[in-house]
Structures are given as structure tokens and as C-alpha cells.
Design a protein around this motif. Structure first.
Motif, short mmCIF file in Angstrom:
data_model
loop_
_atom_site.label_atom_id
_atom_site.label_comp_id
_atom_site.label_asym_id
_atom_site.label_seq_id
_atom_site.Cartn_x
_atom_site.Cartn_y
_atom_site.Cartn_z
N ARG A 1 0.82 -1.21 0.00
CA ARG A 1 0.00 0.00 0.00
C ARG A 1 0.86 1.27 0.00
O ARG A 1 0.53 2.26 0.63
N ASP A 2 2.02 1.18 -0.68
CA ASP A 2 2.89 2.35 -0.78
C ASP A 2 3.34 2.59 -2.23
O ASP A 2 4.44 3.04 -2.48
N TYR A 3 2.45 2.24 -3.17
CA TYR A 3 2.66 2.51 -4.59
C TYR A 3 3.85 1.75 -5.18
O TYR A 3 4.43 2.19 -6.16
N GLY A 4 4.22 0.62 -4.60
CA GLY A 4 5.33 -0.20 -5.11
C GLY A 4 6.69 0.24 -4.64
O GLY A 4 7.70 -0.34 -5.04
N MET B 1 10.35 5.35 0.72
CA MET B 1 9.34 6.29 1.20
C MET B 1 7.97 5.86 0.69
O MET B 1 7.86 5.31 -0.40
N PRO B 2 6.91 6.08 1.46
CA PRO B 2 5.58 5.62 1.07
C PRO B 2 4.82 6.59 0.17
O PRO B 2 3.68 6.36 -0.17
N ASP B 3 5.44 7.67 -0.24
CA ASP B 3 4.77 8.74 -0.95
C ASP B 3 4.52 8.40 -2.43
O ASP B 3 5.37 7.81 -3.09
N TYR B 4 3.39 8.83 -2.97
CA TYR B 4 3.03 8.61 -4.37
C TYR B 4 4.01 9.29 -5.32
O TYR B 4 4.21 8.86 -6.44
#
Length: 153
Positions: free
Chosen positions: A26-29, A116-119
């Protein structure tokens, strides 16, 4: 390195090592790309998102030919056009919100994906690469296709 079997599974391919992560971070890969770098053994890295595919069987050979041409000094990284939503997508200079992950081919030693979990991690990655010289190939055929955005879902 030993494959982290809790995170990746190997997929049979006659010419490449292919690893797939089925765990939904759930962190855009970003976790998968960050950890997959540890298994990369080639000189150059090209990351593909879940909504990208390479355009043709010879595209990797064509990229290699462009990067090793005697006309160019081998760059630390390079940007290539892609087809995005049915249109050629290429911005030079590259940057945050101006470059897709698939536009970039980078030397392995500088290609570590940010943890980092950011899009917008791909944009931050590209911004970090900008401290190294790069080569732009605006007239190269599109190396890949992004038909629609999945937003990592």
C-alpha cells in the motif's frame, strides 16, 4: 544475495531474472522497488510500474545500443520517450511531476529507489538523480507504454 521469499517470488524467464512481489504494501510499489534493487546485478536499472510495459521484444537491446554508442560518453542515467495515455511523453529536463518511472534508465550504483511511502517517490528519485550527468534521447522511439494509471492499486 538470497531471495527474500517472504517478499518476492521468482518467475521463470529464459533471458532474465524476474521477481514479483505479491504483498500489498500500500505504498505505490516503493517498498518492492527499494528492496528489488538489492537483487539487481546488471549495469543499468529500468523500473516498471504495475501500469507499464516495455514496447517490443528488442527494446532493451535498443536502449543498450543507444547508451553504448561511440557517439556518446556512457551517461550515469538517461531519459527516453514513452507512450502515456496514447501520446508521446518526454520532458527534458526531467523532474518531479514531469517524468514517469519508465522514462529513466540509470546506472545501478545510483539507481537505488527511495524508501518512502509517498506517491511522488518517482519524482523525488529523479530529482536525486539530477546531481549526476544524464543523456536525453528525445528522438528515440517510445520504450514503453502506460495505457492508464493504476495509482499503485
Amino acid at each position: 544475495a538470497i531471495l527474500d521469499e517472504e517478499l518476492f517470488r521468482a518467475i521463470d524467464h529464459p533471458q532474465r531474472f524476474v521477481f514479483q512481489c505479491d504483498y500489498p504494501h500500500r505504498d505505490y510499489g516503493n517498498t518492492c522497488r527499494h528492496k528489488a534493487w538489492e537483487y539487481a546485478t546488471g549495469e543499468m536499472c529500468l523500473y516498471l510500474d504495475d501500469d507499464n510495459w516495455l514496447d517490443g521484444n528488442r527494446v532493451l537491446g535498443d536502449i543498450h545500443g543507444a547508451l553504448t554508442s561511440p557517439l556518446f560518453d556512457p551517461p550515469n542515467w538517461a531519459i527516453f520517450p514513452i507512450m502515456r495515455f496514447g501520446h508521446k511523453f518526454f520532458n527534458d529536463p526531467p523532474g518531479l511531476c514531469m517524468t514517469d518511472t519508465m522514462n529513466v534508465v540509470a546506472k545501478r550504483e545510483i539507481a537505488r529507489w527511495p524508501d518512502m511511502p509517498d506517491y511522488t517517490a518517482d519524482g523525488h528519485w529523479v530529482e536525486g538523480l539530477k546531481k549526476y550527468p544524464y543523456r536525453a534521447f528525445p528522438d528515440f522511439r517510445p520504450i514503453g507504454v502506460m495505457q492508464k494509471a493504476s495509482e499503485g492499486k
